[in-house]
Design an enzyme around this catalytic site. Sequence first.
Site, mmCIF file in Angstrom:
data_model
loop_
_atom_site.group_PDB
_atom_site.id
_atom_site.type_symbol
_atom_site.label_atom_id
_atom_site.label_comp_id
_atom_site.label_asym_id
_atom_site.label_seq_id
_atom_site.Cartn_x
_atom_site.Cartn_y
_atom_site.Cartn_z
ATOM 1 N N ASP A 11 42.261 141.349 28.686
ATOM 2 C CA ASP A 11 42.860 141.690 27.389
ATOM 3 C C ASP A 11 42.516 143.149 27.092
ATOM 4 O OD1 ASP A 11 44.096 141.320 24.823
ATOM 5 O OD2 ASP A 11 42.095 141.218 23.947
ATOM 6 N N SER A 12 43.216 143.701 26.110
ATOM 7 C CA SER A 12 42.912 145.060 25.671
ATOM 8 C C SER A 12 41.506 145.154 25.075
ATOM 9 C CB SER A 12 43.941 145.486 24.623
ATOM 10 O OG SER A 12 43.996 144.514 23.594
ATOM 11 N N CYS A 74 46.492 139.270 26.836
ATOM 12 C CA CYS A 74 47.025 140.231 25.870
ATOM 13 C C CYS A 74 48.552 140.066 25.750
ATOM 14 C CB CYS A 74 46.682 141.629 26.346
ATOM 15 S SG CYS A 74 47.292 142.927 25.282
ATOM 16 N N GLU A 153 39.475 142.162 12.986
ATOM 17 C CA GLU A 153 38.283 142.776 13.595
ATOM 18 C C GLU A 153 37.252 143.127 12.528
ATOM 19 O OE1 GLU A 153 39.138 145.595 16.667
ATOM 20 O OE2 GLU A 153 39.917 143.934 17.865
ATOM 21 N N CYS A 185 49.956 137.231 19.224
ATOM 22 C CA CYS A 185 48.883 138.223 19.358
ATOM 23 C C CYS A 185 47.563 137.485 19.493
ATOM 24 C CB CYS A 185 48.861 139.121 18.115
ATOM 25 S SG CYS A 185 47.521 140.324 18.126
ATOM 26 N N HIS A 187 44.744 137.960 18.289
ATOM 27 C CA HIS A 187 43.888 137.862 17.103
ATOM 28 C C HIS A 187 44.350 136.819 16.077
ATOM 29 C CE1 HIS A 187 42.481 141.545 18.837
ATOM 30 N NE2 HIS A 187 41.668 141.824 17.838
HETATM 31 N N1 DGL Z 1 45.430 142.008 22.484
HETATM 32 C C1 DGL Z 1 46.519 142.602 21.745
HETATM 33 C C2 DGL Z 1 47.708 141.647 21.780
HETATM 34 O O1 DGL Z 1 47.570 140.452 21.927
HETATM 35 C C3 DGL Z 1 46.119 142.917 20.324
HETATM 36 C C4 DGL Z 1 45.158 144.079 20.201
HETATM 37 C C5 DGL Z 1 45.751 145.391 20.705
HETATM 38 O O2 DGL Z 1 46.639 145.954 20.037
HETATM 39 O O3 DGL Z 1 45.317 145.841 21.742
HETATM 40 O O4 DGL Z 1 48.826 142.083 21.665
#
Ligand code: DGL
Length: 277
Positions: A11-12, A74, A153, A185, A187
């Site tokens: 993931d990012s 991600c 976050e 997403c 989050h």
């Molecule tokens: N992990 C990213 C997503 O699911 C969210 C956080 C980011 O913007 O990197 O799209």
Amino acid sequence: MMRELPIGVFDSGIGGLTVVRQLRKALPSEDIVYLGDTARVPYGTKSPSTVVRFACEDTQFLLQQNVKAVVVACNTCSAWALPMLEKKFSVPVFGVILPGVRAALERTRNRRIGIIGTSATIRSKAYSNGILARCDTAKVFARPCPLLVPLVEEGWIRHRVTNTVLQEYLQPLVRHRIDTLILGCTHYPLIKGAIRQVAGPGVVLIDSAESCALYVRERLEQMKLVALNRRRAGTIQPFVTDETDRFAEIAAKFLGTATEPPWRVDLTAMTYMSAHK
Ligand code: DGL
């Protein structure tokens, strides 16, 4: 044996641990290697070419850890980079988009489906195109929600500011009479309660982390890649690209369980430093 190797997840940042949490439920004895690119997060505000480049580097790193499959937790990377990753790498690569699309189409009754995600995910139209390719009578209403990742976050899970922002984002979708909403997403599962409150009881929420984990289990079983006769719980080995200091604290929030101590990795140099030194 290939099937005894770990599953790689990237993931990012830390958000992808919501996918790891669901994988843990679906496949409790699988070992998982997790990469969070915490030095370069967020991806959701970046251009497609940058997202694709980062996704390739992340996948490359996981392959060096000898994983049997890669899960792109991600949504932004799944939206922009999945076809490229599938072509470029020889292990199976699974994303979150297709499982989310399938789950939404199974649950909708009126075929009016809402999608929320980062700006990059919504711009890609990956979810919308996926839905319309399978059901051309569906009506799709997509909305980028760039403020939600920072709010989560910040830990503002049950907070009046988050509720106000959600109302602003979701009310137009509700006015379009959606009966299903894809949480596109990493989050968003953490604010499912608040989203449910604003969207109302008539809207089914599709948790892309959950549908992804069920899809990965289905595919690994088909490919005979599930670990056999394992009596122990699987391990989770995290790697991050920035400092590991707050990892344990944040990981507990996203994952609800402990991991092995995290390691810091430099993706460009591919050298590793122990987290705890
Ligand atoms: N992990 C990213 C997503 O699911 C969210 C956080 C980011 O913007 O990197 O799209």
